[in-house]
Write a protein that holds these residues in place. Sequence first.
Motif, PDB file in Angstrom:
ATOM      1  N   LEU A   1      77.279  46.867  31.520  1.00  0.00           N
ATOM      2  CA  LEU A   1      76.425  45.842  30.913  1.00  0.00           C
ATOM      3  C   LEU A   1      75.737  46.364  29.661  1.00  0.00           C
ATOM      4  O   LEU A   1      75.479  45.596  28.722  1.00  0.00           O
ATOM      5  CB  LEU A   1      75.402  45.360  31.938  1.00  0.00           C
ATOM      6  CG  LEU A   1      75.981  44.570  33.120  1.00  0.00           C
ATOM      7  CD1 LEU A   1      74.892  44.255  34.145  1.00  0.00           C
ATOM      8  CD2 LEU A   1      76.625  43.274  32.650  1.00  0.00           C
ATOM      9  N   SER A   2      75.447  47.657  29.638  1.00  0.00           N
ATOM     10  CA  SER A   2      74.871  48.248  28.426  1.00  0.00           C
ATOM     11  C   SER A   2      75.866  48.179  27.270  1.00  0.00           C
ATOM     12  O   SER A   2      75.489  47.912  26.117  1.00  0.00           O
ATOM     13  CB  SER A   2      74.471  49.706  28.691  1.00  0.00           C
ATOM     14  OG  SER A   2      73.482  49.779  29.694  1.00  0.00           O
ATOM     15  N   ASP A   3      77.139  48.407  27.567  1.00  0.00           N
ATOM     16  CA  ASP A   3      78.168  48.281  26.540  1.00  0.00           C
ATOM     17  C   ASP A   3      78.269  46.842  26.045  1.00  0.00           C
ATOM     18  O   ASP A   3      78.468  46.600  24.846  1.00  0.00           O
ATOM     19  CB  ASP A   3      79.519  48.737  27.090  1.00  0.00           C
ATOM     20  CG  ASP A   3      79.568  50.237  27.357  1.00  0.00           C
ATOM     21  OD1 ASP A   3      78.793  50.974  26.711  1.00  0.00           O
ATOM     22  OD2 ASP A   3      80.371  50.670  28.216  1.00  0.00           O
ATOM     23  N   CYS A   4      78.148  45.895  26.954  1.00  0.00           N
ATOM     24  CA  CYS A   4      78.163  44.480  26.559  1.00  0.00           C
ATOM     25  C   CYS A   4      77.010  44.175  25.609  1.00  0.00           C
ATOM     26  O   CYS A   4      77.179  43.471  24.599  1.00  0.00           O
ATOM     27  CB  CYS A   4      78.067  43.579  27.794  1.00  0.00           C
ATOM     28  SG  CYS A   4      79.517  43.602  28.867  1.00  0.00           S
ATOM     29  N   LYS A   5      75.848  44.726  25.931  1.00  0.00           N
ATOM     30  CA  LYS A   5      74.657  44.479  25.109  1.00  0.00           C
ATOM     31  C   LYS A   5      74.816  45.100  23.724  1.00  0.00           C
ATOM     32  O   LYS A   5      74.440  44.497  22.713  1.00  0.00           O
ATOM     33  CB  LYS A   5      73.424  45.041  25.812  1.00  0.00           C
ATOM     34  CG  LYS A   5      72.107  44.526  25.260  1.00  0.00           C
ATOM     35  CD  LYS A   5      70.968  44.922  26.165  1.00  0.00           C
ATOM     36  CE  LYS A   5      69.658  44.307  25.660  1.00  0.00           C
ATOM     37  NZ  LYS A   5      68.517  44.675  26.540  1.00  0.00           N
ATOM     38  N   SER A   6      75.401  46.313  23.659  1.00  0.00           N
ATOM     39  CA  SER A   6      75.589  46.974  22.364  1.00  0.00           C
ATOM     40  C   SER A   6      76.599  46.236  21.492  1.00  0.00           C
ATOM     41  O   SER A   6      76.552  46.311  20.266  1.00  0.00           O
ATOM     42  CB  SER A   6      76.041  48.421  22.584  1.00  0.00           C
ATOM     43  OG  SER A   6      77.329  48.448  23.197  1.00  0.00           O
ATOM     44  N   LEU A   7      77.535  45.511  22.120  1.00  0.00           N
ATOM     45  CA  LEU A   7      78.541  44.751  21.377  1.00  0.00           C
ATOM     46  C   LEU A   7      78.123  43.303  21.130  1.00  0.00           C
ATOM     47  O   LEU A   7      78.922  42.498  20.619  1.00  0.00           O
ATOM     48  CB  LEU A   7      79.865  44.766  22.149  1.00  0.00           C
ATOM     49  CG  LEU A   7      80.557  46.128  22.288  1.00  0.00           C
ATOM     50  CD1 LEU A   7      81.722  46.029  23.255  1.00  0.00           C
ATOM     51  CD2 LEU A   7      81.037  46.637  20.937  1.00  0.00           C
ATOM     52  N   ASN A   8      76.882  42.966  21.519  1.00  0.00           N
ATOM     53  CA  ASN A   8      76.357  41.592  21.366  1.00  0.00           C
ATOM     54  C   ASN A   8      77.204  40.569  22.113  1.00  0.00           C
ATOM     55  O   ASN A   8      77.428  39.445  21.641  1.00  0.00           O
ATOM     56  CB  ASN A   8      76.270  41.204  19.887  1.00  0.00           C
ATOM     57  CG  ASN A   8      75.225  42.007  19.141  1.00  0.00           C
ATOM     58  OD1 ASN A   8      74.163  42.324  19.692  1.00  0.00           O
ATOM     59  ND2 ASN A   8      75.514  42.357  17.891  1.00  0.00           N
ATOM     60  N   ILE A   9      77.715  40.975  23.270  1.00  0.00           N
ATOM     61  CA  ILE A   9      78.482  40.054  24.122  1.00  0.00           C
ATOM     62  C   ILE A   9      77.509  39.370  25.075  1.00  0.00           C
ATOM     63  O   ILE A   9      76.748  40.035  25.786  1.00  0.00           O
ATOM     64  CB  ILE A   9      79.554  40.807  24.927  1.00  0.00           C
ATOM     65  CG1 ILE A   9      80.573  41.448  23.982  1.00  0.00           C
ATOM     66  CG2 ILE A   9      80.260  39.867  25.901  1.00  0.00           C
ATOM     67  CD1 ILE A   9      81.595  42.315  24.686  1.00  0.00           C
ATOM     68  N   LYS A  10      77.519  38.074  25.084  1.00  0.00           N
ATOM     69  CA  LYS A  10      76.631  37.321  25.963  1.00  0.00           C
ATOM     70  C   LYS A  10      77.080  37.505  27.412  1.00  0.00           C
ATOM     71  O   LYS A  10      78.216  37.203  27.768  1.00  0.00           O
ATOM     72  CB  LYS A  10      76.638  35.839  25.607  1.00  0.00           C
ATOM     73  CG  LYS A  10      75.644  35.029  26.419  1.00  0.00           C
ATOM     74  CD  LYS A  10      75.636  33.570  25.996  1.00  0.00           C
ATOM     75  CE  LYS A  10      74.641  32.780  26.831  1.00  0.00           C
ATOM     76  NZ  LYS A  10      74.611  31.347  26.449  1.00  0.00           N
TER      77      LYS A  10
END
Length: 441
Positions: free
Chosen positions: A80-89
């Motif tokens: 989820l941290s990777d999702c946040k860094s990639l601006n993925i909702k």
Amino acid sequence: MTMTMDNAAANDSAAKKLMDKFTARKSAKFISKYFHVRCCAHIVNLIVNDGMEPLQPLIGNLRETVKYLKKSPSRMSNFLSDCKSLNIKVGKGLCLDVATRWSSTYRMIDACTLYKEAFHEYAQSDPNYEWQPDDEDFVLYGRIQPILKSFAEVTTILSGSTYPTTNIFYPYIMNVKIAIVEHAMSGDDNLKMMGEAMLDKFDKYWDSTVVPENKNRKDKKRVKNNVMVIATILDPRFKMKLVDYCFKKMYGKEKGSSEMEDIKTEFFDLYATYEMENRQHEAPNTNEQSSISSRQASTSMTTLSSGFQSFLEETNSGPCKSELTSYLEDKTHPINDPNFTLLDWWRLNAHRYPIVAKMAKKFLTIPATSVSSESTFSTGGRVLDDYRSSLLPSMVEALVCASSFIKGSKENHIRPTTIVEDDIDDDVEFIPFPESIVESN
């Protein structure tokens, strides 16, 4: 009487033995060719499984990925941290499928597609993660996603248990057949291979079912169970017109016209059977009433001349329009009426078409799938499991019934037109993300 079952060999054998027993009783009300109805959801499952063969690498990688992330909260947090860094909702969570249920596999792929870039990012930081899906597989899935979505819609709508389903089979399955044909004619090799595999299975079950005429002979005849077609005709929005349209779209103009003539003959023969049964039922009452009326009118009719009697016979000699013909020729009900309920329509119009209404009462009760009954059996497995196996039978019954009552109070008893977000298959394991991370995102 009918039985809706999947295509297991044991079910075919059971249906054959029951059919033979009921036929031996020689009941006029039992029609053997309508007895065994094959579960549409099961056939859709077979069709899609053949077509999804090119996606097996993607399916396997996603299945192992979801399992890998599910086993460790720290892995899920890093993902989820990777999702946040990639601006993925971040959505509600991931889905883990059951291999034998294609619709759950479709939902798993659909949920994971949103995070394909996050899977690549996570693979860079976790050396133990070895199931990163290929970009080419996601591209292929994007191409076939529309047809898989149409199959998922068909499965969901035909699996309902609070409204008739046999009458809506052809409106939905026709669109699926057209989409399969388009894929089979595609220039893309993968799409063409998938479309041809689906088309072969589709035609095997819904074009015609070939069975031996005699076990000791090699010649075969085509036998069709036209329950779905008859139920469609008994829907006042469709009648013969939709069947004619669907047949020409699915089989071509020449074969479609031939199939339509066969259906008309079969439908009118079936109506004649019901009409004869109705006459036999009403004959005793009619004879008794006519004898009373003739005695009362004998004194008043003596003054009528024989010439008038001849005139009546001549004018009444023209053919009378049957009840079935009137039903088919009457204007169809508006197809876009949002308040239309099929059973209510027949309840209000049964006095106009009493014999056709009897046919509708029997054919519209036939379920197109066995999903509702299978789901009922699955409920017991969800209540009693390895970690909760000591409940009393009365408590299990209370839990199952309470769950059914709560679900039933919220269900819409009118056929849905689209798949809603909450329409999650019972066989999908939903893996939620931590709420704090979802809310912050």
